[in-house]
Design an enzyme around this catalytic site. Structure first.
Site, PDB file in Angstrom:
ATOM      1  N   HIS A  87      89.508 -13.419 -46.396  1.00  0.00           N
ATOM      2  CA  HIS A  87      90.623 -12.193 -46.164  1.00  0.00           C
ATOM      3  C   HIS A  87      90.526 -11.675 -47.294  1.00  0.00           C
ATOM      4  O   HIS A  87      90.509 -10.201 -47.269  1.00  0.00           O
ATOM      5  CB  HIS A  87      91.551 -13.181 -45.974  1.00  0.00           C
ATOM      6  N   GLY A 111      86.704  -7.916 -40.694  1.00  0.00           N
ATOM      7  CA  GLY A 111      85.403  -8.868 -41.041  1.00  0.00           C
ATOM      8  C   GLY A 111      83.806  -8.946 -40.028  1.00  0.00           C
ATOM      9  O   GLY A 111      84.773  -9.079 -38.854  1.00  0.00           O
TER      10      GLY A 111
END
Ligand code: PAF
Length: 285
Positions: free
Chosen positions: A37, A149
């Site tokens: 993250h 992502g």
């Protein structure tokens, strides 16, 4: 960094930034943040001047027998990590802030077709839950750019399609998958693995890479590559849901001459369900 819990507070901050001419970049997450993250925030920093992250474990994207209740929630550690990564605003709403009438009766956003294949086959309703919450978050934050992502490659594809088809004024940026040294893609769900399972888990990436090597070498026997992938995962003791070679742009079945491919896999290992993918750019003929 400031932490807010209401839609009104987010809008107030973002409007002020925008009036001052800042480009606003948004990173939606479900929290329990890890270095994967942080790398999304690092990517975000290359695309604007102000950064918003959301932490919201979205009930709508979990099936009835999935881990919504037990999904790891670590808000204080997340806050610390986001602040250190240079985030300006953390939005951490309650479920009632996002779904005042309950998530079952909410107006839905579905990307038909794309949401029903691969993950959609094994987690019915999951991607509809993702596209719905992401659409809501986009309307709340109104970012110029949003970062997702590439590990959740199908999710990224669904969001790109949703944004294009609903003419949303946001640029979608994909960030490369962060991996441990042995290749395992970072994921909050890796913590469900026992030490013995953690040793086995990198086989997913190794198997994807083996398939990618065949494709890069010009092999277009997609069905055979998929069968070998499933077999390798089963022999290692995993229970694969799918191992599939697709076109990278729309996840449809590739043709022998397709250049941009992605190999996607999902497999169960103990309590964990792991997903990963490898993109393959083949040279032109
Ligand atoms: O990838 C995730 O963490 C979630 O699916 C997302 C995009 C934050 C939506 O809940």
């Amino acid at each position: 960094m400031e932490t807010v819990t209401t839609i009104g507070a987010v809008r107030e901050r973002v409007y002020a930034w925008r009036r001052a001419g800042a480009r606003v970049v948004f990173v939606p997450t479900m929290g329990n943040l890890h270095p994967g993250h942080v790398s999304l925030i690092e990517t975000a920093r290359r695309h604007g001047e102000r950064f918003v992250a959301s932490i919201f474990v979205n009930p709508m994207q979990f099936g009835p027998n999935e881990d919504f209740a037990h999904y790891p929630r670590t808000p204080r550690a997340d806050e610390h990590m986001l602040a250190s990564a240079g985030c300006d605003l953390m939005f951490m709403p309650d479920v009632t802030e996002i779904y005042p009438h309950g998530s079952e009766r909410v107006t839905r956003v579905e990307v038909p077709g794309l949401s029903r294949i691969l993950e959609g086959e094994f987690r019915p309703g999951h991607l509809e839950g993702v596209s719905t919450v992401v659409a809501k978050l986009f309307h709340i934050v109104e970012p110029d750019v949003a970062v997702f992502g590439e590990k959740d490659f199908q999710q990224l594809t669904v969001i790109r399609r949703m944004v294009a088809e609903l003419c949303m004024r946001v640029e979608i940026v994909g960030a490369p998958t962060r991996r441990d040294a042995d290749g395992l893609a970072l994921s909050s769900r890796n913590q469900y693995l026992t030490p013995a399972e953690r040793q086995l888990a990198p086989v997913i990436y190794a198997t994807l890479e083996a398939a990618a090597a065949r494709l890069r070498g010009g092999d277009a026997q997609f069905a055979s590559i998929e069968r070998s992938g499933v077999q390798a995962l089963e022999e290692a003791g995993l229970r694969p849901d799918y191992f599939s070679v697709r076109r990278a742009d729309d996840l449809s079945a590739p043709r022998p001459e397709t250049r941009a491919l992605v190999v996607l896999a999902a497999a169960r290992l103990g309590r964990a369900r792991l997903i990963d993918n490898v993109q393959v750019a083949r040279p032109g003929s």
